[in-house]
Design an enzyme around this catalytic site. Structure first.
Site, mmCIF file in Angstrom:
data_model
loop_
_atom_site.group_PDB
_atom_site.id
_atom_site.type_symbol
_atom_site.label_atom_id
_atom_site.label_comp_id
_atom_site.label_asym_id
_atom_site.label_seq_id
_atom_site.Cartn_x
_atom_site.Cartn_y
_atom_site.Cartn_z
ATOM 1 N N HIS A 14 0.781 -1.271 -0.088
ATOM 2 C CA HIS A 14 0.040 -0.011 -0.272
ATOM 3 C C HIS A 14 0.821 1.269 -0.100
ATOM 4 C CE1 HIS A 14 -3.301 -2.298 1.259
ATOM 5 N NE2 HIS A 14 -2.598 -3.250 2.437
HETATM 6 C C1 BDR Z 1 -2.186 0.681 5.667
HETATM 7 O O1 BDR Z 1 -2.114 0.124 7.008
HETATM 8 C C2 BDR Z 1 -0.992 -0.268 7.487
HETATM 9 O O2 BDR Z 1 -1.170 -1.672 8.030
HETATM 10 C C3 BDR Z 1 -0.155 -0.436 6.317
HETATM 11 O O3 BDR Z 1 1.001 -0.009 6.479
HETATM 12 C C4 BDR Z 1 -0.799 0.749 5.557
HETATM 13 O O4 BDR Z 1 -0.141 2.094 5.692
HETATM 14 C C5 BDR Z 1 -3.032 0.008 4.766
HETATM 15 O O5 BDR Z 1 -4.212 0.016 5.263
#
Ligand code: BDR
Ligand code: CA
Length: 284
Positions: A227
């Site tokens: 992400h």
């Molecule tokens: C986001 O949540 C975190 O667990 C990840 O690092 C990312 O920033 C994705 O939903």
């Protein structure tokens, strides 16, 4: 001239990939990492930021310790935030600044600086409340009609909904939502070619996705979702993501909902180009 970049982060496996992407990209000059609780608690996320910088040969980059709160994703990222493998990165006490994050922004933001916020938005909201204006703020967070914590709430917004509200309402951010980032799959083939120290961090995350495959991730069992690297790619090469203005707000549980605030939302990208950009920059 290289674009000055500050990353507000809660490393986090995909944060680690995002930080490495920035550190290995000559288009940006990494001005600092500001840390926040999120995937795990602040002590771990801060230590992980220092260790990652040491691994990347960038102990010159300041690390500023930000907001504390409960860690919420150790099932995905491991108890240490890096898949139980933080100890494989060099131990480092370098770069830690005594000042607070709002002061760091006040002292270091220039009209060209980009801030990529890839954790809960507590630090960013505090800075906005403290009078900071971000020239360009790119936020990984939210989901249009989808979530990964509740049906409609994404982790970073869910972890501090009030902060997310402040950012949406007065931060003028570009939001990089789950709808886009969950398509950014670092699969087995991708991981085989990245820096082995980074791919070694992904075991817990891959196991988590495999366990949840029936619900969400049938075709992704052998990969991770990076992400945060999608948001940082937009910071490195502006225009990587195609955006459109939406009228949005955040509800009390952290879900993106229709509202009256104009928000730029990243909706699409040239996926083959983005994935090969990441693969090339992260290769071992
Ligand atoms: C986001 O949540 C975190 O667990 C990840 O690092 C990312 O920033 C994705 O939903
Ligand atoms: Ca993150």
């Amino acid at each position: 001239m290289a674009i000055p970049l500050i990353i507000d982060t809660d490393p986090g496996v995909d944060d680690a990939f995002a930080i490495a992407l920035a550190a290995r990209s000559p288009e940006v000059k990494l001005v600092g990492l500001t840390t926040v609780f999120g995937n795990v608690g602040l002590e771990h996320t801060t230590r992980n930021a220092q260790r990652l910088l040491a691994h990347l040969g960038r102990t010159d980059v300041p690390v500023v310790k930000g907001a504390e709160g409960p860690g919420g994703a150790s099932d995905v990222h491991g108890e240490d935030g890096l898949g139980g493998q933080a100890h494989t990165l060099p131990e480092s006490d370098k770069g830690l600044h005594g000042e607070d994050v709002t002061k760091f922004f006040a002292d270091n933001l220039t009209p060209d600086t980009v801030v990529a916020a890839i954790g809960p938005l507590t630090n960013i909201a505090a800075a906005l409340d403290g009078g900071i204006t971000f020239p360009r703020l790119i936020v990984m967070g939210g989901g249009l009609g989808i979530g990964n914590m509740t049906l409609r709430a994404e982790f970073n917004f869910w972890a501090d909904p009030e902060a997310a509200q402040v950012v949406i309402r007065k931060g003028n951010p570009i939001i990089v939502p789950l709808n886009l980032t969950q398509r950014c799959i670092a699969d087995t083939e991708f991981l085989a070619n990245v820096d082995p120290v980074l791919s070694n961090l992904t075991g817990t995350y891959r196991e988590y996705l495999a366990r949840h495959s029936e619900q969400n991730f049938s075709e992704r069992e052998e990969g991770i979702l990076v992400h945060d690297a999608v948001a940082v790619a937009e910071a490195i090469v502006p225009g990587t993501l195609k955006t459109r203005t939406h009228l949005l707000d955040i509800d009390d549980e952290g879900a993106l909902v229709e509202g009256k605030y104009q928000v730029e939302v990243a909706e699409d990208t040239d996926w083959p180009a983005l994935m090969s950009f990441m693969a090339q920059r992260l290769s071992g």
